[in-house]
Design a protein around this motif. Structure first.
Motif, short mmCIF file in Angstrom:
data_model
loop_
_atom_site.label_atom_id
_atom_site.label_comp_id
_atom_site.label_asym_id
_atom_site.label_seq_id
_atom_site.Cartn_x
_atom_site.Cartn_y
_atom_site.Cartn_z
N SER A 221 0.83 -1.21 0.00
CA SER A 221 0.00 0.00 0.00
C SER A 221 0.86 1.26 0.00
CB SER A 221 -0.94 0.00 1.20
OG SER A 221 -0.23 0.07 2.42
N LEU A 222 2.00 1.21 0.71
CA LEU A 222 2.90 2.36 0.74
C LEU A 222 3.52 2.61 -0.63
CD1 LEU A 222 4.67 1.59 4.12
CD2 LEU A 222 3.26 3.61 3.65
N GLU A 223 3.97 1.53 -1.28
CA GLU A 223 4.60 1.68 -2.59
C GLU A 223 3.61 2.22 -3.61
OE1 GLU A 223 6.99 -0.96 -5.96
OE2 GLU A 223 6.08 -1.94 -4.23
N LYS A 224 2.39 1.68 -3.60
CA LYS A 224 1.38 2.14 -4.56
C LYS A 224 1.01 3.60 -4.32
CE LYS A 224 -0.73 -2.39 -5.38
NZ LYS A 224 -1.94 -3.23 -5.19
N ARG A 225 0.83 3.96 -3.03
CA ARG A 225 0.42 5.34 -2.74
C ARG A 225 1.51 6.32 -3.10
NH1 ARG A 225 -1.72 9.14 -3.30
NH2 ARG A 225 -3.21 10.29 -2.00
N PHE A 226 2.77 5.95 -2.83
CA PHE A 226 3.87 6.86 -3.18
C PHE A 226 3.97 7.02 -4.69
CE2 PHE A 226 8.27 7.89 -4.17
CZ PHE A 226 8.42 9.03 -3.41
N ALA A 227 3.74 5.92 -5.42
CA ALA A 227 3.78 6.00 -6.88
C ALA A 227 2.72 6.95 -7.40
CB ALA A 227 3.58 4.61 -7.48
N GLN A 228 1.54 6.91 -6.78
CA GLN A 228 0.47 7.82 -7.19
C GLN A 228 0.83 9.27 -6.90
OE1 GLN A 228 -2.86 6.37 -4.94
NE2 GLN A 228 -3.21 4.61 -6.27
N MET A 229 1.53 9.50 -5.79
CA MET A 229 1.91 10.85 -5.41
C MET A 229 3.00 11.42 -6.32
SD MET A 229 2.15 10.19 -1.33
CE MET A 229 3.16 11.64 -1.04
N SER A 230 3.97 10.57 -6.66
CA SER A 230 5.18 11.07 -7.30
C SER A 230 5.17 11.03 -8.82
CB SER A 230 6.40 10.27 -6.81
OG SER A 230 6.24 8.90 -7.12
N ALA A 231 4.37 10.15 -9.40
CA ALA A 231 4.42 9.99 -10.85
C ALA A 231 3.67 11.11 -11.56
CB ALA A 231 3.83 8.64 -11.25
N ASN A 232 4.16 11.45 -12.73
CA ASN A 232 3.48 12.40 -13.60
C ASN A 232 2.12 11.81 -13.99
OD1 ASN A 232 2.59 14.06 -15.63
ND2 ASN A 232 4.58 14.22 -16.62
N LYS A 233 1.02 12.53 -13.76
CA LYS A 233 -0.31 11.98 -14.01
C LYS A 233 -0.95 12.49 -15.30
CE LYS A 233 -1.39 11.23 -9.14
NZ LYS A 233 -2.32 11.53 -8.04
N GLY A 234 -0.31 13.43 -15.97
CA GLY A 234 -0.92 14.00 -17.16
C GLY A 234 -0.73 13.13 -18.39
N ALA A 235 -1.16 13.65 -19.53
CA ALA A 235 -0.98 12.94 -20.80
C ALA A 235 0.50 12.77 -21.09
CB ALA A 235 -1.66 13.72 -21.93
N TRP A 236 0.84 11.67 -21.73
CA TRP A 236 2.23 11.40 -22.07
C TRP A 236 2.70 12.40 -23.13
CZ3 TRP A 236 5.59 6.96 -21.15
CH2 TRP A 236 5.15 6.15 -20.09
N THR A 237 3.88 12.94 -22.93
CA THR A 237 4.46 13.82 -23.94
C THR A 237 5.14 12.98 -25.01
OG1 THR A 237 6.64 13.98 -22.87
CG2 THR A 237 4.92 15.54 -22.15
N GLU A 238 5.43 13.61 -26.13
CA GLU A 238 6.11 12.90 -27.21
C GLU A 238 7.48 12.41 -26.77
OE1 GLU A 238 7.81 14.02 -31.65
OE2 GLU A 238 5.85 14.80 -31.03
N GLU A 239 8.18 13.21 -25.98
CA GLU A 239 9.51 12.81 -25.51
C GLU A 239 9.43 11.61 -24.56
OE1 GLU A 239 12.51 13.73 -26.53
OE2 GLU A 239 11.37 14.81 -28.06
N GLU A 240 8.44 11.61 -23.67
CA GLU A 240 8.26 10.48 -22.76
C GLU A 240 8.00 9.20 -23.54
OE1 GLU A 240 6.33 11.87 -18.58
OE2 GLU A 240 5.06 12.13 -20.34
N LEU A 241 7.12 9.30 -24.54
CA LEU A 241 6.77 8.13 -25.32
C LEU A 241 7.97 7.62 -26.11
CD1 LEU A 241 4.39 6.30 -25.87
CD2 LEU A 241 3.69 7.80 -27.72
#
Length: 433
Positions: A221-241
């Motif tokens: 639960s800690l790992e999942k919640r931290f991932a939700q907090m820290s990860a970029n949540k918007g649409a993927w950019t062309e560079e990310e893809l």
């Protein structure tokens, strides 16, 4: 009860063999922590000594040969993992073979969960250990920890909890840690907990066992919640893809079929055993689970030449008919026993994950009160009430000449087919997949 209750649950079932590298735990004893997941795949993991770098004893080399009959890629594992599997699994695997049982992977079904509970309660009765939480999380009980570990070693804990369950000892152990972890069910994180989580992760990194001991929350639960907090949540950019595709491409090049012609990979290699922790480090701005989900979205377009099976129209209707028939033909009683690889092959150029997602959508859209029905009841309803309507509509389309034939499933894919055409139009097409 049918155990799949949300789209997110469905999506997480398709890749049970992700290369997720966990910390070694607060006490540093890997046998006491489910932090280095052993899976029966060729997935590479971090910081694992290659078999060639260390020498097994004479007896262990023979045992390794025997173990390879059950796990063909066993030599890709570390010496430590191999020795543990020889110690805890080899005799069990041989006994399962004598009984005509095949080794299982993926989700535990209801029968396996009940057998694991029974094994745990038997072990508690035998040893006098008070609870499953003490048994699987002894580091939380400092005064009793040393005695608990002593009892576990003396009474062959790993062999006993795996009795009657045709899986590796480590798979059984991981499942037990989740089943008997009361801290998995503590509700939403408060603002104070989220603030504390950010501070502790900064201080201890991804040592979730240590953070779990400090917070009272489960590691998962800690790992999942931290991932939700820290990860970029918007649409993927062309560079990310682009970074995602390059990371996956680099892995697949190493898996390509031998030969001097164009590089090809088997269909299953496109979605199995991809080292997602390595991939997300290349992407930098996304969690490993986000990378996995995006890759599957890209892959469904690539494998189906931009027109996925369930994208609408006659092909979508045929896919639904085939899916219901395939599920009914399996004659199983638990959703965990579904062979999604087999169904994906039946449907055509799709991934198991893609099929799982659309099974979920199919039952939600067509089966009233599916949450209160067993898996068998859901399949019976789909087969008796929904399938005839689909087949009738399909026949109308066939008679009108609007039916489009499907190609035979493709077993090998050119890497150039998967990674070519990476232009701006393509990135726009899959950006919000």
């Amino acid at each position: 009860m049918d155990s799949v209750h949300s789209a997110a649950d469905v999506l997480d079932l398709a890749v049970p063999n992700d290369n997720r590298t966990h910390d070694a735990g607060a006490n540093g004893e890997t046998e006491e922590g489910a932090h280095s997941v052993i899976v029966e795949t060729g997935t590479q993991q971090h910081n694992k000594p290659c078999l060639k770098e260390e020498t097994l004893g004479v007896d262990d080399w023979q045992a390794l040969k025997d173990l390879k009959e059950f796990i063909p890629n066993i030599e890709s594992k570390s010496v430590d993992e191999i020795q543990k599997m020889i110690k805890y699994d080899l005799d069990r695997f041989k006994e399962f073979r004598r009984q005509g049982l095949s080794l299982r992977s993926g989700r535990f079904n209801g029968q396996e969960n009940e057998r694991l509970r029974s094994n745990v309660y038997d072990f508690l009765s035998l040893t006098g250990i008070q609870s499953g939480s003490q048994l699987f999380h002894p580091q939380r009980f400092k005064e009793e920890e040393a005695n608990i570990k002593k009892l576990k070693r003396h009474h062959r804990f790993h062999e006993r909890i795996g009795e009657g369950i045709p899986r590796s000892w480590h798979q059984v152990y991981i499942r037990g840690r989740k089943m008997f972890d009361g801290s998995n069910y503590k509700g939403r994180f408060t603002k104070e907990e989220l603030h504390s989580l950010k501070k502790l992760q900064t201080l201890h990194g991804n040592k979730w066992a240590k953070i779990s001991a400090l917070t009272g929350r489960s590691e998962s639960s800690l790992e999942k919640r931290f991932a939700q907090m820290s990860a970029n949540k918007g649409a993927w950019t062309e560079e990310e893809l682009k970074r995602l595709l390059e990371a996956v491409r680099k892995h697949l090049v190493g898996q390509a079929e031998p030969g001097s012609g164009p590089a090809t990979v088997r269909k299953d290699q496109l979605y199995n055993n991809i080292p997602w922790t390595d991939v997300c480090q290349v992407v930098e701005t996304r969690h490993w689970s986000q990378c996995r989900i995006k890759w599957f979205a890209v892959l469904k377009h690539k494998m189906a030449c931009g027109q996925p099976v369930f994208s609408g129209g006659t092909q979508s209707l045929q896919g639904k008919v085939d899916l219901i028939k395939a599920l009914n033909a399996m004659q199983i009683e638990d959703a965990a026993d579904i062979d999604w690889e087999e169904i994906a092959y039946t449907i055509g150029d799709v991934t198991p994950r893609y099929i799982q997602t659309h099974y979920y959508r199919l039952k939600v859209a067509n089966v009233p009160m599916w949450q209160s029905m067993s898996f068998c009841e859901i399949i019976d309803f789909l087969n008796s009430r929904v399938l005839p309507n689909f087949e009738e509509r399909l026949q109308v389309l066939i008679n009108s000449g609007k039916m489009v034939s499907r190609n035979d499933p493709q077993e090998l894919f050119l890497l150039s087919e998967i990674f070519d055409n990476e232009d701006s139009d393509y990135y726009s097409e899959v950006q919000n997949s």
